[in-house]
Design a protein around this motif. Structure first.
Motif, PDB file in Angstrom:
ATOM      1  N   GLU A  78      67.738   2.207  59.820  1.00  0.00           N
ATOM      2  CA  GLU A  78      66.937   1.281  59.025  1.00  0.00           C
ATOM      3  C   GLU A  78      65.547   1.037  59.605  1.00  0.00           C
ATOM      4  O   GLU A  78      64.782   0.238  59.076  1.00  0.00           O
ATOM      5  N   THR A  79      65.206   1.726  60.704  1.00  0.00           N
ATOM      6  CA  THR A  79      63.941   1.429  61.365  1.00  0.00           C
ATOM      7  C   THR A  79      63.320   2.700  61.931  1.00  0.00           C
ATOM      8  O   THR A  79      63.852   3.794  61.776  1.00  0.00           O
ATOM      9  N   GLU A  80      62.180   2.551  62.625  1.00  0.00           N
ATOM     10  CA  GLU A  80      61.514   3.710  63.210  1.00  0.00           C
ATOM     11  C   GLU A  80      62.147   4.057  64.556  1.00  0.00           C
ATOM     12  O   GLU A  80      62.908   3.283  65.123  1.00  0.00           O
ATOM     13  N   LEU A  81      61.806   5.242  65.085  1.00  0.00           N
ATOM     14  CA  LEU A  81      62.463   5.757  66.284  1.00  0.00           C
ATOM     15  C   LEU A  81      62.303   4.825  67.478  1.00  0.00           C
ATOM     16  O   LEU A  81      63.263   4.589  68.215  1.00  0.00           O
ATOM     17  N   SER A  82      61.102   4.298  67.708  1.00  0.00           N
ATOM     18  CA  SER A  82      60.878   3.468  68.895  1.00  0.00           C
ATOM     19  C   SER A  82      61.783   2.233  68.891  1.00  0.00           C
ATOM     20  O   SER A  82      62.350   1.858  69.919  1.00  0.00           O
ATOM     21  N   THR A  83      61.926   1.624  67.729  1.00  0.00           N
ATOM     22  CA  THR A  83      62.829   0.476  67.627  1.00  0.00           C
ATOM     23  C   THR A  83      64.271   0.934  67.769  1.00  0.00           C
ATOM     24  O   THR A  83      65.097   0.243  68.379  1.00  0.00           O
ATOM     25  N   LEU A 106      82.735   3.482  70.672  1.00  0.00           N
ATOM     26  CA  LEU A 106      82.686   3.865  69.261  1.00  0.00           C
ATOM     27  C   LEU A 106      81.988   2.800  68.422  1.00  0.00           C
ATOM     28  O   LEU A 106      81.137   3.118  67.588  1.00  0.00           O
ATOM     29  N   ARG A 107      82.347   1.534  68.650  1.00  0.00           N
ATOM     30  CA  ARG A 107      81.737   0.455  67.867  1.00  0.00           C
ATOM     31  C   ARG A 107      80.241   0.370  68.126  1.00  0.00           C
ATOM     32  O   ARG A 107      79.442   0.195  67.197  1.00  0.00           O
ATOM     33  N   LEU A 108      79.848   0.501  69.386  1.00  0.00           N
ATOM     34  CA  LEU A 108      78.430   0.431  69.719  1.00  0.00           C
ATOM     35  C   LEU A 108      77.666   1.636  69.176  1.00  0.00           C
ATOM     36  O   LEU A 108      76.512   1.514  68.757  1.00  0.00           O
ATOM     37  N   THR A 109      78.308   2.794  69.185  1.00  0.00           N
ATOM     38  CA  THR A 109      77.682   3.994  68.623  1.00  0.00           C
ATOM     39  C   THR A 109      77.469   3.831  67.125  1.00  0.00           C
ATOM     40  O   THR A 109      76.376   4.115  66.605  1.00  0.00           O
ATOM     41  N   LYS A 110      78.487   3.350  66.431  1.00  0.00           N
ATOM     42  CA  LYS A 110      78.354   3.135  64.988  1.00  0.00           C
ATOM     43  C   LYS A 110      77.252   2.122  64.701  1.00  0.00           C
ATOM     44  O   LYS A 110      76.415   2.343  63.814  1.00  0.00           O
ATOM     45  N   GLN A 111      77.246   1.035  65.427  1.00  0.00           N
ATOM     46  CA  GLN A 111      76.232   0.002  65.209  1.00  0.00           C
ATOM     47  C   GLN A 111      74.831   0.547  65.474  1.00  0.00           C
ATOM     48  O   GLN A 111      73.898   0.288  64.699  1.00  0.00           O
ATOM     49  N   SER A 112      74.683   1.336  66.509  1.00  0.00           N
ATOM     50  CA  SER A 112      73.370   1.881  66.856  1.00  0.00           C
ATOM     51  C   SER A 112      72.873   2.853  65.793  1.00  0.00           C
ATOM     52  O   SER A 112      71.700   2.840  65.420  1.00  0.00           O
ATOM     53  N   VAL A 113      73.763   3.711  65.299  1.00  0.00           N
ATOM     54  CA  VAL A 113      73.378   4.657  64.252  1.00  0.00           C
ATOM     55  C   VAL A 113      72.970   3.909  62.981  1.00  0.00           C
ATOM     56  O   VAL A 113      71.931   4.197  62.367  1.00  0.00           O
ATOM     57  N   ASP A 114      73.790   2.942  62.581  1.00  0.00           N
ATOM     58  CA  ASP A 114      73.520   2.218  61.334  1.00  0.00           C
ATOM     59  C   ASP A 114      72.229   1.414  61.409  1.00  0.00           C
ATOM     60  O   ASP A 114      71.412   1.435  60.481  1.00  0.00           O
ATOM     61  N   LEU A 115      72.041   0.697  62.506  1.00  0.00           N
ATOM     62  CA  LEU A 115      70.820  -0.099  62.641  1.00  0.00           C
ATOM     63  C   LEU A 115      69.597   0.801  62.826  1.00  0.00           C
ATOM     64  O   LEU A 115      68.524   0.533  62.291  1.00  0.00           O
ATOM     65  N   GLY A 116      69.763   1.876  63.583  1.00  0.00           N
ATOM     66  CA  GLY A 116      68.647   2.786  63.818  1.00  0.00           C
ATOM     67  C   GLY A 116      68.170   3.473  62.555  1.00  0.00           C
ATOM     68  O   GLY A 116      66.981   3.796  62.425  1.00  0.00           O
TER      69      GLY A 116
END
Length: 249
Positions: free
Chosen positions: A213-218, A201-211
């Motif tokens: 803020e950037t483009e798909l490839s990143t 859950l924590r990693l999913t939340k972090q990935s969604v939030d950080l993602g």
């Protein structure tokens, strides 16, 4: 009276706004309490998710403008910075954070709700963002990100009340239930989240939030980093085994 109450039970931390006589209006002590509470919950390994609620029939009546009487611009500026710190602490909490709204939400109350990962609401909920009509500026950043700039401008410029059904259509509310069924919706949602492994859950939340803020490839690289961390933990094996066992039933 403590401006914020916290109750922990079985991995769930319930945070309650606790100024019911003031319709849970946000003042400086509440800002500081929210900031410190979420910093503590973020560091508590026994907490897997956070539920934000309010005492009384009003979720939050906005900023407590009474406390600004007799204060100068410097004090008001510091007070606004304290509110930003509180919202950021909620938003940056690594655990899932959901708001349960069962009444009016005004101004700063909307900021608190939008700082959560998502909002559950009963049909008794309503939203209003009257900051310009109060001679101030607020909700100009989170609100457009949630419902779009044009809709946010209309709500801010007019100060009109947004009903629960319309709030759901605009994406401000993610799930809506009649008042009689609201507690069941909250309970089911909390239990569904509790069923997932905390690290995933924590990693999913972090990935969604950080993602976001950037483009798909990143964003894909961000997700791959999260996957590697999850694999290193080894907990994924338990998830696979539990899924396999359920499919046998």
């Amino acid at each position: 009276m403590e401006p914020v109450l916290v109750h922990r039970n079985a991995g769930v931390a319930e945070v309650r706004l606790n100024r019911p006589r003031a319709r849970n209006a946000v003042n400086l002590p509440m800002c500081l309490a929210l900031r410190d509470t979420f910093a503590e919950l973020d560091a508590d390994e026994d907490v897997h998710l956070v539920l934000v609620r309010a005492e009384g029939p009003v979720f939050c009546a906005g900023a407590d403008l009474k406390e600004r009487k007799g204060k100068n611009e410097s004090w008001v500026r510091r007070r606004r910075i304290a509110s930003f710190a509180a919202y950021e602490a909620i938003e940056r909490c690594a655990k899932p954070v959901l708001a349960a709204v069962d009444g009016p939400v005004v101004g700063s109350g909307g900021e608190i709700a939008m700082s959560c990962d998502f909002v559950l609401a009963s049909t008794a909920a309503s939203f209003r963002f009257p900051e310009p009509h109060w001679g101030t500026v607020g909700a100009t950043q989170r609100l457009p990100r949630v419902i779009g700039a044009r809709r946010a401008k209309e709500l801010l410029f007019t100060g009109r009340v947004l009903g629960a059904a319309e709030a759901e259509r605009l994406g401000l509310v993610t799930r809506l239930a009649p008042e009689a069924d609201f507690e069941e919706l909250v309970h089911e949602t909390v239990q569904a989240i509790r069923a997932a492994p905390p690290l995933a859950l924590r990693l999913t939340k972090q990935s969604v939030d950080l993602g976001a803020e950037t483009e798909l490839s990143t964003g894909i690289r961000i997700e791959m980093t999260a996957i590697e961390r999850n694999l290193a933990d080894g907990g994924w094996r338990r998830g696979v085994e539990e899924f396999a066992d359920r499919t046998k039933e």
